[in-house]
Design an enzyme around this catalytic site. Structure first.
Site, mmCIF file in Angstrom:
data_model
loop_
_atom_site.group_PDB
_atom_site.id
_atom_site.type_symbol
_atom_site.label_atom_id
_atom_site.label_comp_id
_atom_site.label_asym_id
_atom_site.label_seq_id
_atom_site.Cartn_x
_atom_site.Cartn_y
_atom_site.Cartn_z
ATOM 1 N N LYS A 174 0.823 -1.283 -0.024
ATOM 2 C CA LYS A 174 -0.077 0.139 0.041
ATOM 3 C C LYS A 174 0.950 1.067 0.005
ATOM 4 O O LYS A 174 1.282 1.597 1.068
ATOM 5 C CB LYS A 174 -0.906 0.001 1.299
ATOM 6 C CG LYS A 174 -2.187 0.741 1.207
ATOM 7 C CD LYS A 174 -2.165 2.027 0.615
ATOM 8 C CE LYS A 174 -2.069 2.889 1.690
ATOM 9 N NZ LYS A 174 -1.859 4.336 1.345
ATOM 10 N N GLY A 227 6.115 5.485 8.262
ATOM 11 C CA GLY A 227 5.291 6.689 8.402
ATOM 12 C C GLY A 227 5.348 7.356 9.645
ATOM 13 O O GLY A 227 6.451 7.380 10.115
ATOM 14 N N SER A 228 4.471 8.554 9.837
ATOM 15 C CA SER A 228 4.171 9.168 11.088
ATOM 16 C C SER A 228 4.114 8.364 12.366
ATOM 17 O O SER A 228 3.702 7.101 12.230
ATOM 18 C CB SER A 228 3.305 10.104 10.851
ATOM 19 O OG SER A 228 2.174 9.432 10.908
ATOM 20 N N GLY A 232 1.786 5.139 12.641
ATOM 21 C CA GLY A 232 2.394 3.803 13.130
ATOM 22 C C GLY A 232 2.085 3.132 14.458
ATOM 23 O O GLY A 232 1.958 1.839 14.555
ATOM 24 N N GLU A 249 8.852 1.870 11.503
ATOM 25 C CA GLU A 249 9.584 3.053 11.553
ATOM 26 C C GLU A 249 8.828 4.459 11.428
ATOM 27 O O GLU A 249 8.307 4.443 10.387
ATOM 28 C CB GLU A 249 10.811 2.658 10.291
ATOM 29 C CG GLU A 249 11.666 1.601 10.629
ATOM 30 C CD GLU A 249 12.354 1.845 11.947
ATOM 31 O OE1 GLU A 249 12.636 3.220 12.265
ATOM 32 O OE2 GLU A 249 12.867 1.054 12.506
ATOM 33 N N CYS A 283 13.176 11.356 7.071
ATOM 34 C CA CYS A 283 13.174 10.781 8.573
ATOM 35 C C CYS A 283 14.622 10.988 9.139
ATOM 36 O O CYS A 283 14.583 11.419 10.539
ATOM 37 C CB CYS A 283 12.810 9.409 8.662
ATOM 38 S SG CYS A 283 13.560 8.361 7.767
ATOM 39 N N GLU A 384 8.135 16.624 15.239
ATOM 40 C CA GLU A 384 8.693 16.683 14.107
ATOM 41 C C GLU A 384 7.949 17.681 12.984
ATOM 42 O O GLU A 384 6.777 17.696 13.105
ATOM 43 C CB GLU A 384 8.551 15.161 13.462
ATOM 44 C CG GLU A 384 9.084 14.866 12.008
ATOM 45 C CD GLU A 384 9.063 13.425 11.597
ATOM 46 O OE1 GLU A 384 7.826 13.055 11.545
ATOM 47 O OE2 GLU A 384 9.881 12.781 11.087
HETATM 48 P P1 NAD Z 1 1.796 8.701 7.207
HETATM 49 O O1 NAD Z 1 2.020 8.186 8.554
HETATM 50 O O2 NAD Z 1 0.796 9.756 7.173
HETATM 51 O O3 NAD Z 1 1.601 7.854 5.953
HETATM 52 C C1 NAD Z 1 2.252 6.490 5.624
HETATM 53 C C2 NAD Z 1 1.652 5.638 5.157
HETATM 54 O O4 NAD Z 1 0.545 4.934 5.954
HETATM 55 C C3 NAD Z 1 0.781 6.263 3.856
HETATM 56 O O5 NAD Z 1 0.711 4.992 2.945
HETATM 57 C C4 NAD Z 1 -0.746 6.067 4.590
HETATM 58 O O6 NAD Z 1 -1.704 5.989 3.377
HETATM 59 C C5 NAD Z 1 -0.745 4.950 5.527
HETATM 60 N N1 NAD Z 1 -1.622 5.180 6.438
HETATM 61 C C6 NAD Z 1 -2.233 6.250 6.710
HETATM 62 N N2 NAD Z 1 -3.430 5.898 7.745
HETATM 63 C C7 NAD Z 1 -3.201 4.391 7.822
HETATM 64 C C8 NAD Z 1 -4.165 3.468 8.760
HETATM 65 N N3 NAD Z 1 -4.888 4.051 9.750
HETATM 66 N N4 NAD Z 1 -3.613 2.440 8.657
HETATM 67 C C9 NAD Z 1 -2.836 1.753 7.823
HETATM 68 N N5 NAD Z 1 -2.025 2.739 6.714
HETATM 69 C C10 NAD Z 1 -2.362 4.006 6.901
HETATM 70 O O7 NAD Z 1 3.351 9.353 6.744
HETATM 71 P P2 NAD Z 1 3.627 10.190 5.507
HETATM 72 O O8 NAD Z 1 3.296 11.635 5.820
HETATM 73 O O9 NAD Z 1 3.422 9.270 4.482
HETATM 74 O O10 NAD Z 1 5.353 10.230 5.728
HETATM 75 C C11 NAD Z 1 6.027 11.020 6.567
HETATM 76 C C12 NAD Z 1 6.459 10.098 7.598
HETATM 77 O O11 NAD Z 1 7.132 9.221 7.484
HETATM 78 C C13 NAD Z 1 7.022 11.132 8.899
HETATM 79 O O12 NAD Z 1 6.932 11.286 10.070
HETATM 80 C C14 NAD Z 1 8.685 10.791 8.622
HETATM 81 O O13 NAD Z 1 9.305 10.771 9.833
HETATM 82 C C15 NAD Z 1 8.262 9.188 8.515
HETATM 83 N N6 NAD Z 1 9.254 8.258 7.871
HETATM 84 C C16 NAD Z 1 9.996 7.681 8.915
HETATM 85 C C17 NAD Z 1 11.154 6.695 8.295
HETATM 86 C C18 NAD Z 1 11.831 5.774 9.171
HETATM 87 O O14 NAD Z 1 12.651 5.065 8.610
HETATM 88 N N7 NAD Z 1 11.755 5.993 10.556
HETATM 89 C C19 NAD Z 1 11.401 6.967 7.002
HETATM 90 C C20 NAD Z 1 10.783 7.709 6.165
HETATM 91 C C21 NAD Z 1 9.654 8.301 6.640
#
Ligand code: NAD
Length: 492
Positions: A174, A227-228, A232, A249, A283, A384
């Site tokens: 996804k 993701g966030s 997460g 992560e 990140c 962040e």
């Molecule tokens: P996000 O958390 O908004 O989305 C990440 C993914 O999760 C997307 O595909 C989104 O559609 C999906 N998602 C959203 N709600 C969901 C749910 N309820 N159930 C399952 N999936 C869901 O993050 P973003 O805005 O796409 O990315 C930025 C964030 O990612 C920042 O916080 C950044 O620090 C983090 N990030 C972390 C790392 C790491 O390795 N630690 C690497 C890159 C980015």
């Protein structure tokens, strides 16, 4: 204009959903790239079912053969590097050199994982019983759900897909809705490498809807999420409720400490790259710099000079140093944090506004921004921002620097600039981050090294490196008794 399709059971299929999301170039909103239908839950279920069916055959394919397909995908990615990098820049906004770097990292990861197909072994372990043989081996989990963010729309999918496949799992991926074309192109590399139908499936759509539907499906045995933090932690709770594995992560608030003996030019270059490279949307971005008092003014003079020379614009054009925020809502979030920081009493040294001169008015650009005299209790220090905003904290001692660096709920990456080896080793021991650097930026990570964080950043086994195969496989313990006799004595 492209309409992106889901990949289900080896076919690219147009979603039946009427709900659409428009893929726009964040550097130029007149440039409409494509349209992504937001898949239905029924389509998510169909993708899981296709993956469950394909698993029966894929798990029997020998690991070296699975690895060979992933290695071939690396080769195809390498041949398509420029094409994919340009798409990545157009839909995500990072400048072309950064997109090319992301492609190279993805190729390295796929190469590394492919080669591990020949090393996916277990252990032989001596048993207490005579004439008994004990060993372990790894088996795949089944269908795994991979959920990824938009900021590394090629590398993060590859660092999940490649080890998942080599381990023998089938995948429902996804991707982030904001970067669908990068996801499609990457999946095509794996398919063209010879992946059988149904082994890799893609569903575009709302995380809350299709993400949830995928993770809740009984055939799904693990979820790897990046993701966030907020999302997460929700994904982790959802996985825990089903008793399946989760790897999450999440966010970062990465510090750099600059000691009084640091090479200042080196430190300035590293911090500027960490804070403003990829528009701060990494990140691993440097969002806090902790300066020893005697060098603070000299450091700040140099970094303001460096920020003032940055050229903002469309990353596909030559000579551009920094691209836009990914979309309007991310840009607004960054501008709001700038207002919050001003309100809290941080001292704005540079930037602090939307950049909208000339062609920049068509995109979501924010000036590189530096705040001095940030205090650890301020929100700009704790939360962040995910934009080109650097917070400066002045300290009087190494101990104070370490306390500030560790005073964060996040623990992804960090760095120190110093020539003092005693301090270097103390720092490495005491810093609470999963990755750390010495005399280099907070960025990056090589394919063969573990990647991931401590504290609120990482849950579950680390990504990348050989540790990642622990997440995607389960270990079976085998006892073979070749005495041919009834067992007496120890029975437990
Ligand atoms: P996000 O958390 O908004 O989305 C990440 C993914 O999760 C997307 O595909 C989104 O559609 C999906 N998602 C959203 N709600 C969901 C749910 N309820 N159930 C399952 N999936 C869901 O993050 P973003 O805005 O796409 O990315 C930025 C964030 O990612 C920042 O916080 C950044 O620090 C983090 N990030 C972390 C790392 C790491 O390795 N630690 C690497 C890159 C980015």
């Amino acid at each position: 204009m492209t309409t992106y399709r889901n990949l289900i059971g080896g076919e690219w299929v147009v979603s039946t959903s009427a709900r659409r999301f428009t893929n726009i170039n964040p550097a130029n909103t007149d440039d409409i790239i494509g349209e992504v239908p937001l898949a239905t839950c029924a389509e998510a279920v169909a993708a899981v079912e296709a993956a469950a069916m394909a698993f029966q055959t894929w798990r029997k394919t020998p690991a070296p053969q699975r690895g060979a397909i992933v290695s071939r995908a690396a080769q195809i990615m390498s041949e398509r590097r420029e094409q994919i990098a340009r798409v990545l820049t157009r839909e995500e906004g990072k400048i072309l050199t950064e997109a090319r770097g992301e492609l190279q990292r993805s190729i390295n990861i796929a190469e590394f994982c492919g080669s591990q197909g020949r090393r996916l072994g277990g252990e032989t372990i001596p048993l207490e019983l005579a004439d008994n043989f004990g060993y372990t081996f790894r088996q795949p989990l089944g269908v795994v759900a991979l959920v990824t963010p938009w900021n590394f729309p090629v590398a993060i999918p590859v660092w999940k897909i490649a080890p998942a496949l080599v381990s023998g799992n089938t995948v429902v991926f996804k991707p982030a809705t904001l970067t669908p074309e990068s996801a499609e192109l990457i999946a095509q590399c794996f398919i063209d490498a010879g992946l059988p139908p149904g082994v890799l499936n893609i569903v575009f759509g709302s995380g809350a809807e299709v993400g949830t539907a995928i993770i809740d499906h009984p055939a799904v045995r693990a979820v790897s999420f990046t993701g966030s933090t907020e999302i997460g932690l929700g994904v982790y709770r959802q996985a825990a409720a089903r008793g399946i594995r989760a790897q999450c992560e999440m966010g970062g608030k990465n510090p750099v400490i600059v000691m009084e003996d640091a090479d200042l030019d080196l430190a300035v270059a590293g911090v500027a790259n960490g804070a403003f490279g990829s528009t701060g949307q990494r990140c691993t971005a440097t969002s806090r710099v902790i300066l020893m008092h005697p060098v603070a003014d000299a450091f700040l003079e140099k970094i303001v000079d460096s920020a003032s020379k940055m050229r903002l614009g469309n990353g596909l054009e030559d000579g551009i140093d920094m691209g836009p925020s990914i979309d309007e809502s991310q840009m607004s979030k960054v501008l709001e944090y700038i207002d919050v920081a001003k309100g809290e009493g941080a001292e704005l040294l540079f930037g602090g506004q939307r950049a909208s001169e000339g062609a920049l008015s068509k995109g979501f650009f924010v000036q590189p921004t530096i705040f001095d005299r940030v205090r650890p209790e301020m929100r700009i220090h704790c939360e962040e921002v995910f934009g080109p905003v650097l917070s400066v904290i002045r300290v009087e001692s190494f101990e104070e620097a370490m306390a500030v660096a560790n005073s964060s709920e996040f623990g992804l990456t960090s760095s120190i600039y110093t020539r003092d080896m005693t301090r270097v080793f103390r720092y490495i021991d005491e810093i609470e981050t999963g990755i750390t650097h010495v005399n280099s930026p907070t960025l990056g990570g090589e394919a063969q090294m573990p990647f991931g964080g401590m504290k609120n950043t990482g849950i579950g086994p680390r990504e990348q490196g050989s540790e990642v195969f622990n997440f995607y496989t389960e270990t079976k313990a085998v006892y073979i008794d070749y005495t041919g006799a009834k067992r007496e004595g120890k029975l437990y």
